[in-house]
Scaffold this active site. Structure first.
Site, PDB file in Angstrom:
ATOM      1  N   HIS A  16       0.916  -0.968  -0.292  1.00  0.00           N
ATOM      2  CA  HIS A  16       0.200  -0.324   0.063  1.00  0.00           C
ATOM      3  C   HIS A  16       1.104   1.401  -0.204  1.00  0.00           C
ATOM      4  CE1 HIS A  16      -0.199   0.995   4.382  1.00  0.00           C
ATOM      5  NE2 HIS A  16       0.665   0.421   4.358  1.00  0.00           N
ATOM      6  N   CYS A  25       6.209   5.800   4.758  1.00  0.00           N
ATOM      7  CA  CYS A  25       4.616   5.590   4.189  1.00  0.00           C
ATOM      8  C   CYS A  25       3.891   5.798   2.933  1.00  0.00           C
ATOM      9  CB  CYS A  25       3.589   5.043   5.675  1.00  0.00           C
ATOM     10  SG  CYS A  25       4.446   3.967   6.607  1.00  0.00           S
ATOM     11  N   HIS A  29       4.870   0.587  -0.238  1.00  0.00           N
ATOM     12  CA  HIS A  29       5.479   0.045   0.210  1.00  0.00           C
ATOM     13  C   HIS A  29       4.458  -1.733   0.959  1.00  0.00           C
ATOM     14  CE1 HIS A  29       3.489   1.570   2.791  1.00  0.00           C
ATOM     15  NE2 HIS A  29       3.855   1.111   4.209  1.00  0.00           N
ATOM     16  N   HIS A  31       3.339  -5.154   3.647  1.00  0.00           N
ATOM     17  CA  HIS A  31       3.875  -5.866   4.600  1.00  0.00           C
ATOM     18  C   HIS A  31       3.426  -7.391   5.576  1.00  0.00           C
ATOM     19  CE1 HIS A  31       4.210  -2.064   7.160  1.00  0.00           C
ATOM     20  NE2 HIS A  31       2.951  -2.152   6.235  1.00  0.00           N
ATOM     21  N   HIS A  75      -1.597 -10.412  -1.515  1.00  0.00           N
ATOM     22  CA  HIS A  75      -0.852 -10.095  -3.081  1.00  0.00           C
ATOM     23  C   HIS A  75      -1.508  -8.677  -3.974  1.00  0.00           C
ATOM     24  CE1 HIS A  75       1.161 -13.334  -1.208  1.00  0.00           C
ATOM     25  NE2 HIS A  75       2.518 -12.715  -1.951  1.00  0.00           N
ATOM     26  N   GLU A 136       0.788  -5.164  11.663  1.00  0.00           N
ATOM     27  CA  GLU A 136       1.196  -5.254  10.998  1.00  0.00           C
ATOM     28  C   GLU A 136       2.888  -5.093  10.208  1.00  0.00           C
ATOM     29  OE1 GLU A 136      -0.245  -0.589   8.204  1.00  0.00           O
ATOM     30  OE2 GLU A 136       2.029  -0.318   9.533  1.00  0.00           O
TER      31      GLU A 136
END
Length: 149
Positions: A16, A25, A29, A31, A75, A136
Site C-alpha cells: 500500500h 509510508c 511498500h 507488509h 498479494h 502490520e
C-alpha cells in the site's frame, strides 16, 4: 451454558501507499499482515450435531474470513481510490497486477474497520464478532472491539 470466545489467525501479504502522509509510508511498500479474528457464542450442546461442543467450526470461520478478506487482499496493492497515484494504479492493473482501490486511507486502523463490517455480515446469527487485531509489523497493530463500536 457459558459463552466462549474463539480466535483464528490468518496471514496475508499486501502492499500500500498512504497518499498525503508526511513520512516513509507515503511510498509504495508492503507488509506481512497477521489477522486475528475473535468471535463468541455458546458451544453447540446437541450431542447428535456433528459440531457438538463447538462455538463455530474453525473451518467455517476460515471460509468466511478467506472469502471476505484474505483471498481479496493477499498479494494486492491497496490504494485509496482518491489517491493521486491512480496513474500508477492503472499501470499496475494494465500489467496484470492485483490492485484494490478502496474508499478509505489503507492504514491498519481503517482496514480493521472495513474487515469488521465484512465479517459481521457473514457470521451466523448466534455468533458475534468480538474483536479483530491486524498486525502490520512485529511491533505495530490495530484492534477493533465490538464493545467499543
Amino acid at each position: 451454558m457459558s459463552t466462549i470466545r474463539i480466535t483464528k489467525q490468518f496471514t496475508f501479504e499486501a502492499g500500500h501507499a498512504l497518499y498525503g502522509y508526511d513520512g516513509k509510508c507515503k511510498n509504495l511498500h508492503g507488509h506481512s499482515y497477521k489477522l486475528f479474528v475473535t468471535v463468541s457464542g455458546v458451544p453447540i450442546s446437541d450431542e447428535k450435531n456433528v459440531k457438538y461442543g463447538m462455538v463455530i467450526d474453525f473451518g467455517d470461520l476460515k471460509k468466511i474470513v478467506n472469502e471476505e478478506i484474505v483471498d481479496i487482499f493477499d498479494h494486492a496493492t491497496v490504494f485509496n481510490k482518491n489517491t493521486p497515484h491512480l496513474e500508477l494504479a492503472q499501470e499496475l492493473i494494465d500489467r496484470e497486477h492485483h490492485v484494490l482501490l478502496v474508499d478509505y486511507q489503507p492504514t491498519t486502523e481503517m482496514m480493521v474497520i472495513d474487515f469488521a463490517k465484512k465479517i459481521k455480515t457473514r457470521l451466523p446469527e448466534n455468533i458475534k464478532l468480538q474483536a479483530i487485531k491486524l498486525q502490520e509489523t512485529e511491533t505495530s497493530f490495530a484492534e477493533w472491539y465490538a464493545s467499543e463500536n
